[in-house]
Write a protein that holds these residues in place. Structure first.
Motif, mmCIF file in Angstrom:
data_model
loop_
_atom_site.group_PDB
_atom_site.id
_atom_site.type_symbol
_atom_site.label_atom_id
_atom_site.label_comp_id
_atom_site.label_asym_id
_atom_site.label_seq_id
_atom_site.Cartn_x
_atom_site.Cartn_y
_atom_site.Cartn_z
ATOM 1 N N VAL A 11 -0.836 -3.463 -5.853
ATOM 2 C CA VAL A 11 -1.257 -2.475 -4.867
ATOM 3 C C VAL A 11 -2.533 -2.948 -4.188
ATOM 4 N N LEU A 12 -2.488 -3.018 -2.862
ATOM 5 C CA LEU A 12 -3.661 -3.380 -2.066
ATOM 6 C C LEU A 12 -4.250 -2.098 -1.480
ATOM 7 N N GLN A 13 -5.570 -2.010 -1.440
ATOM 8 C CA GLN A 13 -6.236 -0.797 -0.995
ATOM 9 C C GLN A 13 -6.577 -0.784 0.497
ATOM 10 N N MET A 68 -3.275 10.854 -2.348
ATOM 11 C CA MET A 68 -3.080 9.635 -1.571
ATOM 12 C C MET A 68 -3.247 9.904 -0.078
ATOM 13 N N TYR A 100 0.869 -1.162 0.000
ATOM 14 C CA TYR A 100 0.000 0.000 0.000
ATOM 15 C C TYR A 100 0.907 1.213 0.000
ATOM 16 N N ASN A 151 -8.944 -2.003 1.995
ATOM 17 C CA ASN A 151 -10.388 -1.933 2.230
ATOM 18 C C ASN A 151 -11.000 -3.328 2.203
ATOM 19 N N LEU A 169 -10.043 7.032 4.752
ATOM 20 C CA LEU A 169 -10.128 5.630 5.155
ATOM 21 C C LEU A 169 -10.033 5.495 6.668
ATOM 22 N N ASP A 229 -8.840 -5.878 0.605
ATOM 23 C CA ASP A 229 -7.910 -6.617 -0.253
ATOM 24 C C ASP A 229 -6.980 -7.498 0.570
ATOM 25 N N GLN A 230 -6.540 -6.967 1.729
ATOM 26 C CA GLN A 230 -5.557 -7.686 2.538
ATOM 27 C C GLN A 230 -6.159 -8.886 3.258
ATOM 28 N N GLN A 271 -6.890 10.328 0.661
ATOM 29 C CA GLN A 271 -7.563 9.028 0.614
ATOM 30 C C GLN A 271 -7.335 8.258 1.913
ATOM 31 N N LEU A 272 -6.092 8.291 2.407
ATOM 32 C CA LEU A 272 -5.792 7.593 3.653
ATOM 33 C C LEU A 272 -6.535 8.216 4.829
#
Length: 220
Positions: free
Chosen positions: A31-33, A203, A7, A35, A210, A37-38, A206-207
């Motif tokens: 790339v993992l988001q 970015m 990320y 949200n 989140l 993905d992990q 966005q973080l």
């Protein structure tokens, strides 16, 4: 072929990313988001703790950024990111550990505040600043008369500390009292690998969104 799961806003991810670029290693980027993905089964087979970054090298999976950095240095030693002279090696390893065990925890309350997750108590913020001052004074002494922590060449210490210290002024911890640290910070940030991996304002926003959404969900 190396496959790098990460990320981009994660300091741990960025350390490995920089090392891959500095060593000019070809790699596939995933790339993992963060949200969900992990938490997907295919990623959990690689990283059972659902942590990023993760690296897969010909079927061999690694997690934990410092372990990945050591692996890359051992398997792909050119260009070298670890000095061989005992004193320089000791300093490099010491800076890596101090960054992970002292610097990062002290930054945590300030990062939470910047991200809008929570507002720490003033006493907690002052305690963080005092701890950061100790680390910065320590690093200031180690950098005296040197371009990088290990000497004249970039090392794993510079990569480990160099993705965190540049954030300190934005967090409310100025570097004015540490001229050696400032010169070193400017030196590492001018490298193409730092420019390539530098977080954009989008970015960061966005973080923040989140993290704030997670805090709101946790309160409900």
């Amino acid at each position: 072929m190396l496959t790098f799961y990460h990320y981009p806003m994660s300091p741990n991810s960025r350390r490995v990313w920089i090392a891959l670029l500095e060593k000019e290693l070809p790699f596939e980027e995933v790339v993992l988001q963060l949200n969900g993905d992990q938490l997907q089964p295919e990623f959990l087979e690689i990283s059972p703790f659902h942590h990023i970054p993760a690296l897969v090298d010909d079927g061999f999976s690694l997690v934990e950024s410092q372990a990945i950095l050591d692996y890359l240095e051992a398997k792909y030693p050119t260009p070298s990111l670890r000095p061989t002279e005992p004193k320089a090696l000791g300093i490099v390893q010491m800076v890596r550990m101090a960054t992970i065990n002292e610097l990062a925890p002290a930054m945590s309350p300030m990062v939470s505040q910047m991200m809008g997750m929570r507002t720490p108590e003033p006493e907690k913020l002052e305690e963080s600043k005092q701890k950061l001052a100790v680390v910065l004074k320590f690093f200031e002494g180690l950098l005296e008369g040197k371009s990088y922590f290990g000497g004249d060449s970039l090392s794993l210490a510079d990569i480990t500390a160099g993705v965190s210290i540049p954030w300190l002024p934005q967090l409310g911890m100025p570097l004015d009292d540490y001229p050696q640290v400032i010169a070193w910070r400017d030196r590492v940030q001018s490298r193409p690998s730092w420019e390539t991996t530098k977080p954009t304002p989008e970015m960061i926003a966005q973080l923040k969104a989140l993290m704030q959404a997670r805090m709101a969900k946790a309160k409900n």
